[in-house]
Motif scaffolding. Structure first.
Motif, PDB file in Angstrom:
ATOM      1  N   ARG A 107       6.977 -15.589  50.044  1.00 55.20           N
ATOM      2  CA  ARG A 107       7.793 -14.762  49.173  1.00 55.20           C
ATOM      3  C   ARG A 107       7.295 -14.780  47.735  1.00 55.20           C
ATOM      4  N   SER A 108       7.362 -15.972  47.074  1.00 51.84           N
ATOM      5  CA  SER A 108       7.139 -15.935  45.631  1.00 51.84           C
ATOM      6  C   SER A 108       5.686 -15.672  45.257  1.00 51.84           C
ATOM      7  N   GLN A 109       4.732 -16.226  46.033  1.00 51.65           N
ATOM      8  CA  GLN A 109       3.341 -15.945  45.674  1.00 51.65           C
ATOM      9  C   GLN A 109       3.009 -14.470  45.906  1.00 51.65           C
ATOM     10  N   PRO A 110       3.391 -13.911  47.067  1.00 55.01           N
ATOM     11  CA  PRO A 110       3.124 -12.475  47.218  1.00 55.01           C
ATOM     12  C   PRO A 110       3.795 -11.635  46.131  1.00 55.01           C
ATOM     13  N   LEU A 111       4.997 -12.049  45.700  1.00 56.22           N
ATOM     14  CA  LEU A 111       5.667 -11.263  44.660  1.00 56.22           C
ATOM     15  C   LEU A 111       4.936 -11.390  43.333  1.00 56.22           C
ATOM     16  N   SER A 112       4.500 -12.611  43.035  1.00 56.27           N
ATOM     17  CA  SER A 112       3.743 -12.808  41.801  1.00 56.27           C
ATOM     18  C   SER A 112       2.441 -12.022  41.856  1.00 56.27           C
ATOM     19  N   GLY A 114       2.022  -9.383  43.614  1.00 55.44           N
ATOM     20  CA  GLY A 114       2.411  -7.975  43.520  1.00 55.44           C
ATOM     21  C   GLY A 114       2.652  -7.556  42.084  1.00 55.44           C
ATOM     22  N   ALA A 115       3.306  -8.441  41.298  1.00 54.34           N
ATOM     23  CA  ALA A 115       3.560  -8.110  39.903  1.00 54.34           C
ATOM     24  C   ALA A 115       2.255  -8.006  39.131  1.00 54.34           C
ATOM     25  N   ALA A 116       1.330  -8.934  39.429  1.00 56.48           N
ATOM     26  CA  ALA A 116       0.009  -8.839  38.787  1.00 56.48           C
ATOM     27  C   ALA A 116      -0.659  -7.533  39.197  1.00 56.48           C
ATOM     28  N   GLY A 117      -0.421  -7.127  40.459  1.00 54.53           N
ATOM     29  CA  GLY A 117      -0.989  -5.874  40.938  1.00 54.53           C
ATOM     30  C   GLY A 117      -0.435  -4.669  40.196  1.00 54.53           C
ATOM     31  N   ILE A 118       0.873  -4.705  39.894  1.00 50.21           N
ATOM     32  CA  ILE A 118       1.476  -3.607  39.135  1.00 50.21           C
ATOM     33  C   ILE A 118       0.804  -3.510  37.762  1.00 50.21           C
ATOM     34  N   TYR A 119       0.677  -4.664  37.111  1.00 48.84           N
ATOM     35  CA  TYR A 119       0.059  -4.683  35.791  1.00 48.84           C
ATOM     36  C   TYR A 119      -1.357  -4.112  35.869  1.00 48.84           C
ATOM     37  N   ARG A 120      -2.096  -4.593  36.868  1.00 45.36           N
ATOM     38  CA  ARG A 120      -3.476  -4.171  36.993  1.00 45.36           C
ATOM     39  C   ARG A 120      -3.564  -2.675  37.264  1.00 45.36           C
ATOM     40  N   SER A 121      -2.711  -2.185  38.163  1.00 46.05           N
ATOM     41  CA  SER A 121      -2.746  -0.759  38.490  1.00 46.05           C
ATOM     42  C   SER A 121      -2.459   0.079  37.250  1.00 46.05           C
ATOM     43  N   LEU A 122      -1.457  -0.352  36.462  1.00 48.32           N
ATOM     44  CA  LEU A 122      -1.111   0.413  35.270  1.00 48.32           C
ATOM     45  C   LEU A 122      -2.275   0.423  34.281  1.00 48.32           C
ATOM     46  N   TYR A 226       5.720 -10.040  35.694  1.00 46.59           N
ATOM     47  CA  TYR A 226       4.778 -11.037  36.205  1.00 46.59           C
ATOM     48  C   TYR A 226       5.235 -12.441  35.821  1.00 46.59           C
ATOM     49  N   THR A 227       5.676 -12.591  34.575  1.00 43.09           N
ATOM     50  CA  THR A 227       6.146 -13.902  34.118  1.00 43.09           C
ATOM     51  C   THR A 227       7.365 -14.350  34.914  1.00 43.09           C
ATOM     52  N   THR A 228       8.291 -13.411  35.163  1.00 44.45           N
ATOM     53  CA  THR A 228       9.485 -13.751  35.933  1.00 44.45           C
ATOM     54  C   THR A 228       9.107 -14.215  37.331  1.00 44.45           C
ATOM     55  N   GLU A 229       8.208 -13.460  37.967  1.00 43.66           N
ATOM     56  CA  GLU A 229       7.823 -13.812  39.335  1.00 43.66           C
ATOM     57  C   GLU A 229       7.076 -15.144  39.359  1.00 43.66           C
ATOM     58  N   ASN A 230       6.276 -15.384  38.320  1.00 40.65           N
ATOM     59  CA  ASN A 230       5.556 -16.654  38.279  1.00 40.65           C
ATOM     60  C   ASN A 230       6.508 -17.823  38.090  1.00 40.65           C
ATOM     61  N   ARG A 231       7.595 -17.571  37.342  1.00 45.58           N
ATOM     62  CA  ARG A 231       8.579 -18.626  37.139  1.00 45.58           C
ATOM     63  C   ARG A 231       9.244 -18.952  38.477  1.00 45.58           C
ATOM     64  N   ARG A 232       9.482 -17.898  39.255  1.00 47.00           N
ATOM     65  CA  ARG A 232      10.077 -18.116  40.573  1.00 47.00           C
ATOM     66  C   ARG A 232       9.128 -18.930  41.451  1.00 47.00           C
ATOM     67  N   LEU A 233       7.838 -18.610  41.355  1.00 41.68           N
ATOM     68  CA  LEU A 233       6.840 -19.350  42.128  1.00 41.68           C
ATOM     69  C   LEU A 233       6.848 -20.823  41.729  1.00 41.68           C
ATOM     70  N   ASP A 234       6.859 -21.064  40.412  1.00 36.15           N
ATOM     71  CA  ASP A 234       6.885 -22.446  39.945  1.00 36.15           C
ATOM     72  C   ASP A 234       8.137 -23.170  40.433  1.00 36.15           C
ATOM     73  N   ALA A 235       9.272 -22.459  40.422  1.00 36.20           N
ATOM     74  CA  ALA A 235      10.516 -23.076  40.877  1.00 36.20           C
ATOM     75  C   ALA A 235      10.421 -23.439  42.359  1.00 36.20           C
ATOM     76  N   ASP A 236       9.812 -22.549  43.162  1.00 36.96           N
ATOM     77  CA  ASP A 236       9.659 -22.848  44.587  1.00 36.96           C
ATOM     78  C   ASP A 236       8.742 -24.047  44.800  1.00 36.96           C
ATOM     79  N   TYR A 237       7.677 -24.105  43.988  1.00 34.69           N
ATOM     80  CA  TYR A 237       6.825 -25.294  44.058  1.00 34.69           C
ATOM     81  C   TYR A 237       7.629 -26.533  43.711  1.00 34.69           C
ATOM     82  N   GLY A 238       8.448 -26.402  42.673  1.00 35.79           N
ATOM     83  CA  GLY A 238       9.269 -27.530  42.232  1.00 35.79           C
ATOM     84  C   GLY A 238      10.235 -27.981  43.322  1.00 35.79           C
ATOM     85  N   ASP A 239      10.709 -27.041  44.147  1.00 35.18           N
ATOM     86  CA  ASP A 239      11.637 -27.405  45.222  1.00 35.18           C
ATOM     87  C   ASP A 239      10.908 -27.994  46.421  1.00 35.18           C
ATOM     88  N   ALA A 240       9.643 -27.636  46.575  1.00 44.23           N
ATOM     89  CA  ALA A 240       8.950 -28.011  47.808  1.00 44.23           C
ATOM     90  C   ALA A 240       8.279 -29.374  47.723  1.00 44.23           C
TER      91      ALA A 240
END
Lengths: 486, 343
Positions: A107-112, A114-122, A226-240
């Motif tokens: 979830r969180s890595q693909p979303l992060s 994906g967000a990087a992908g949005i930035y890159r596409s734009l 991207y920052t929001t999604e990365n924060r979510r990724l970090d939080a998931d790492y923190g939980d795991a």
């Protein structure tokens, strides 16, 4: 001293039941029961009724503990509870970690990403738009397709991000903003193209306005996402990754209790082995080992996926975006034709050339960081290729800029968007290299994070089953002893 | 006791130091004043007099007759022209600062071979190059932004600037101008369907776009403060380039644009649904700007302009400007040139 008149009155009802004691004004309101209980325990029925169930249970326990069967029963119950508790806490703690590890991977890595992908596409769409604009009526199908593809990818990425954003969250607001800005941007670009084809310079003004919209509003929003999604990724790492200390402590406690119980049995009966207790010990030990080893493997896998995957990916994304921005500014300096300037420290520069130099500095720094983080040949090769392309780009850009500043517009244009020997080649090389490096690091991430997650697979269920087994074993073992008293 | 005395003596020194700082600031202010006024030249305002030898020519200057402060024409070669002629090979070119974004004045036509620069200013630059170097194509055009016109001349990056540049007293203190080659004035541009009638009360409550640091903005701001323009006129939209105003106008973000009539006409030429509203409300002259001490070049350009007025000006006007400024060039034709007496 003044006492209220009540104090001299006859004592109230409570005290009336204690005829032997004279009325004492000071002790009156407190507890007449105390002296009473001390003086005459047998006649008072109230205290047992007031005792709590716990106290009562403790009392009964104390009574049971005076006999050996009673003690055995207590020991058996405590052992079973400890082992079951260990199993339950292990199952709970490992399942939350397994879920978090799964979130990291799926979830969180693909979303992060994906967000990087949005930035890159734009950013890429903006770069491609400036490129096709520069080519004017001779715009080639390739860069036009690239632009359209980028817009489609950005739109698709926004749909994914919207589907995963919680209602009312900042991410949702950001996605809504981007959804509003994207068609606005596209409209400006189309106008710019139309006017440019007619030969009107206002086309360039539209393109610069579109670029301003992109740089000032859209890219910052994409960055926030991207920052929001990365924060979510970090939080998931923190939980795991944290050690399940509660489960480990309970497991050790259960093992110690089992050991003590067996030692006690041995002391009393001189029998070395009690099968039930041995089985319980074996099951608990197995669960504890599984927990510790499984978690250690999972943790090292996840940590590895962060160290070798995520960190490299972050740096590579940064490099890719810097390359895109630099390319966009290189194109725009030729679109703006000196219409935008910045003044820094009293010196006036062409705004886009100034930004280009800054972007290239970021690109170089990110690339050398990526080369440092790359841990194998397959990861290093594309980064090195991108580095050498960047060096060539810088040289060719200097030549193109010199032409532009000397007024040789067409020569500058050829050196930037031309077919052979133009900076376009270098940019494409850098972008391709980075894309390869990102693909490689992403595979590494998937591998390591997948291994980590798999190490936790079946651990909650296994620990629970083993705990039930252990509890059954300890009950059976104690029961075996208990039956000797019947 | 000691401390108090020390403080008292410090206070004494503090006063001296403050005076010194104030003196330094005043000096710096006086020295920097010309620099700060490079861009926001305001026509019609009496120029502050600075009585130094180098700026003697700018004395008594008023913007209304600033265009008459140029040297009489002559064809003799001086050090500046000789330096240009001494260039060899591919560098044997006249370096001219131009705009690339002003339609019909100086712009790159993307539909020509090599996206050629075209326009009224470009024609004039070719003419000057033909006169000095004998080849009308011996020109190296450099695109320079509006706020770089004067620094580019002062730093020697260009030999001259032909870029819709208004002759003002402030600018005369930093560069030399040729005689005027075009007459224009600030003018209002708005959609044909708009109720705006010109530079008047019809601008009340309307959003007006100007270029950052432009003459137009300074004039509008001053007129609004002086009550000559409705106080409700919104001047908050300023953009890096006058052409960006047309974008804002077409997108409906502003209701009108104020810029030089010549440039407003170049905007109108790109959009048939907008037009110039009312008459020009100032009078300004475009001149060729050159380095301050390049007397020979100024005289030479003035001689070219005399020839050009008789032969070439009209054709260039017809080619580029008559479509939007009208068939009759009377309003745009510069007055008969006058030069500094005794020059």
């Amino acid at each position: 001293m003044t006492h209220p008149p009540k104090s001299s009155a006859p004592p109230p009802a409570g005290a009336a039941g204690v005829p032997g004691i004279p009325a004492q004004p000071h002790a009156l309101p407190v507890s007449p029961a105390q002296p009473h209980a001390r003086t005459a325990p047998a006649v008072q029925p109230a205290p047992p009724a007031r005792r709590t169930a716990f106290a009562e249970g403790a009392e009964r326990l104390r009574a049971a503990a005076t006999t050996e069967p009673g003690r055995l029963r207590i020991i058996g119950a405590v052992l079973a509870l400890l082992v079951l508790g260990f199993g339950a806490v292990t199952a709970w703690q490992t399942s939350t970690r397994a879920a978090a590890a799964d979130d990291v991977l799926r979830r969180s890595q693909p979303l992060s990403f994906g967000a990087a992908g949005i930035y890159r596409s734009l950013a890429d769409a903006n770069t491609a738009a400036a490129g096709t604009f520069l080519a004017g009526g001779q715009e080639n199908a390739k860069s036009r397709d690239q632009y359209e593809k980028d817009i489609r990818q950005a739109a698709a990425g926004l749909v994914t991000a919207a589907a995963n954003a919680e209602p009312g969250s900042a991410a949702e607001a950001t996605v809504a903003r981007l959804n509003r800005l994207l068609p606005e941007y596209k409209g400006l670009i189309e106008r710019a193209r139309t006017y440019n084809r007619q030969g009107y310079p206002v086309g360039g003004a539209y393109l610069r306005y579109a670029d301003e919209k992109m740089q000032k509003h859209m890219l910052p929003a994409a960055q926030a996402l991207y920052t929001t999604e990365n924060r979510r990724l970090d939080a998931d790492y923190g939980d795991a990754t944290p050690y399940p200390w509660a489960a480990i402590a309970l497991g050790l406690l259960a093992l110690a209790a089992l050991g003590w119980a067996q030692h006690r049995v041995y002391r009393r009966t001189h029998r070395v082995l009690n099968r039930g207790l041995v089985a319980a010990t074996a099951a608990t030990t197995a669960a504890l080992l599984w927990l510790v080893v499984g978690h250690a493997v999972a943790r090292s896998g996840l940590d590895g996926s962060y160290e070798h995957g995520i960190r490299s990916l972050n740096v590579l994304h940064e490099a890719r975006i810097a390359a895109l921005k630099a390319r966009g500014n290189e194109n725009l300096s030729l679109v703006a034709r000196g219409a935008d300037t910045v003044t820094v420290g009293g010196q006036t520069y062409d705004a886009h050339y100034y930004e280009f130099d800054k972007d290239m500095a970021v690109l170089r720094a990110a690339l050398s960081e990526a080369a440092r983080l790359a841990d194998d040949g397959a990861g290093t090769a594309p980064v090195t290729a991108a580095q050498s392309d960047t060096a060539v780009w810088q040289r060719r850009h200097a030549a193109a800029r010199a032409e532009d500043e000397n007024g040789n517009y067409q020569q500058a244009l050829d050196k930037v968007i031309g077919a052979k020997g133009a900076t376009a080649e270098c940019f494409d090389g850098v972008d391709r290299g980075l894309e390869r490096a990102i693909g490689h690091e992403r595979a590494e991430f998937r591998q390591a994070a997948g291994d980590g997650r798999d190490a936790l697979a079946w651990l909650p269920q296994g620990a629970a089953a083993l705990a039930v087994l252990g509890a059954a074993g300890s009950v059976a073992g104690i029961g075996r002893r208990l039956s000797e008293y019947r | 006791m000691d401390a108090r005395r020390a403080r008292a003596s410090l206070r004494g020194w503090g006063g001296v130091a403050t005076m010194a700082v104030l003196c330094a600031l005043a000096l710096a202010f006086v020295l920097l004043l010309p620099c700060t006024q490079r861009v926001t030249a305001e026509p019609g305002r009496a120029a502050p007099r600075v009585a130094t030898g180098a700026q003697a020519r700018a004395d008594d200057c008023t913007d209304a007759e600033a265009h008459e402060r140029t040297l009489a024409p002559a064809g003799a070669d001086g050090p500046t022209i000789e330096a240009i002629r001494a260039r060899t090979g591919a560098k044997r070119k006249l370096v001219v600062g131009v705009d690339q974004n002003s339609y019909r004045w100086g712009y790159r036509n993307p539909n020509t071979e090599g996206a050629r620069l075209e326009g009224f200013d470009i024609d004039l630059a070719h003419r000057i190059a033909e006169d000095i170097l004998g080849d009308r194509n011996a020109v190296q055009f450099k695109a320079i932004p509006t706020n770089q016109r004067i620094p580019a001349i002062q730093d020697g990056r260009v030999d001259m600037v032909v870029r819709t540049m208004t002759i003002t007293c402030d600018r005369l203190r930093q560069v030399a101008f040729s005689a005027p080659y075009f007459r224009t004035g600030q003018q209002v541009l708005a959609p044909k369907s708009s109720a705006i009638t010109g530079y008047d009360g019809s601008l009340a409550g309307r959003k007006v776009c100007t270029a950052t640091g432009s003459t137009a903005y300074a004039k509008l701001d001053a007129d609004r403060k002086a009550g000559r323009l409705p106080g409700s006129t919104d001047l908050s939209t300023t953009v890096p380039n006058q052409l960006d105003c047309l974008v804002r106008l077409q997108l409906g973000e502003v209701d009108a644009v104020v810029t030089d009539g010549a440039l407003a006409a170049s905007q109108a030429a790109q959009d048939p649904t907008v037009e110039l509203k009312g008459e020009a409300f100032t009078t300004e002259y475009y001149g060729v700007a050159m380095k301050k001490d390049a007397d020979d070049l100024v005289r030479r350009v003035n001689r070219v302009l005399v020839d050009y007025a008789a032969n070439g000006w009209q054709k260039s006007y017809d080619d580029w400007l008559s479509a939007t400024l009208g068939k009759d060039p009377a309003a745009s034709k510069p007055p008969a040139p006058r030069y500094l007496s005794g020059s």
